[in-house]
Design a protein around this motif. Sequence first.
Motif, PDB file in Angstrom:
ATOM      1  N   SER A  53       0.843  -1.186   0.000  1.00 40.26           N
ATOM      2  CA  SER A  53       0.000   0.000   0.000  1.00 40.26           C
ATOM      3  C   SER A  53       0.879   1.237   0.000  1.00 40.26           C
ATOM      4  N   ALA A 106      -6.520  -1.757  -6.043  1.00 42.13           N
ATOM      5  CA  ALA A 106      -7.614  -0.814  -5.785  1.00 42.13           C
ATOM      6  C   ALA A 106      -7.031   0.514  -5.356  1.00 42.13           C
ATOM      7  N   GLY A 107      -7.839   1.557  -5.503  1.00 35.17           N
ATOM      8  CA  GLY A 107      -7.408   2.879  -5.081  1.00 35.17           C
ATOM      9  C   GLY A 107      -6.514   3.560  -6.100  1.00 35.17           C
ATOM     10  N   LEU A 116      -9.592   3.757   0.470  1.00 39.38           N
ATOM     11  CA  LEU A 116      -9.913   2.385   0.835  1.00 39.38           C
ATOM     12  C   LEU A 116     -10.041   2.280   2.349  1.00 39.38           C
ATOM     13  N   LYS A 186     -13.976  -1.665   2.116  1.00 42.60           N
ATOM     14  CA  LYS A 186     -14.509  -0.833   1.039  1.00 42.60           C
ATOM     15  C   LYS A 186     -13.406  -0.580   0.010  1.00 42.60           C
ATOM     16  N   LEU A 187     -13.683  -0.929  -1.247  1.00 47.20           N
ATOM     17  CA  LEU A 187     -12.698  -0.807  -2.318  1.00 47.20           C
ATOM     18  C   LEU A 187     -13.212   0.115  -3.410  1.00 47.20           C
ATOM     19  N   ASP A 188     -12.390   1.046  -3.844  1.00 47.23           N
ATOM     20  CA  ASP A 188     -12.687   1.879  -5.006  1.00 47.23           C
ATOM     21  C   ASP A 188     -11.692   1.545  -6.115  1.00 47.23           C
ATOM     22  N   LEU A 190     -11.569  -0.963  -8.182  1.00 48.58           N
ATOM     23  CA  LEU A 190     -11.147  -2.349  -8.030  1.00 48.58           C
ATOM     24  C   LEU A 190     -10.773  -2.966  -9.373  1.00 48.58           C
TER      25      LEU A 190
END
Length: 201
Positions: A53, A106-107, A116, A186-188, A190
């Motif tokens: 990350s 993600a992100g 996230l 919660k994933l944006d 993805l």
Amino acid sequence: MTEEAKRGRTRWGRTALTAVPALGAIGAITVAMAQGLLAASFAVSGVPITLTSESVAGTGFAGTVYNAGDQGVAYAGFSSAQLSKLCAGVIPNVPIVGQVTFKITAGDADPATKELQASNLLLDAKNLTGNGEFTGLDLGVASNSLSKGPAEVRKGAGDFGLQANTANIANLRADALSAQIAGSFKLDNLSLSVVPGAAGC
């Protein structure tokens, strides 16, 4: 074609089919996530996973250290965490197909957004690196005396523990034996890919 050849051919066909449920499950999970139907738990065990990350901002951090065979392992987690630019890669061996990489990203790369969100994030890591900043850090706390972080870490088997009110970690990389998000996830943005060979994070 002889009866023996037919039997051999059938065995190969059945073996190849064992890969289908795993690939189908990955596809179903991807569709569910994309449609917002799967917003909760995530767990990988039994297969090494690499997690990276760009930045992590967490509250309620705790960790313990224990021996797993011939190596030390850190069992660490956050009660809640916000992350940016997440990558999780698993490289199992699939029958017939061989080694493949399941990778979730993600992100975005902006460390300020941290779009996230995860609760009860747990890592059983043999190697963890990054640039960290902690508040309220306590070192050398017995694992059964930890008062912060996920309950799973507080029940860990390690003798040496640490905890902090908050932890901010940049450029996190964890080579883990298992990973779990026991609460919400919660994933944006993805993306999930399945590619031949080893192409992890």
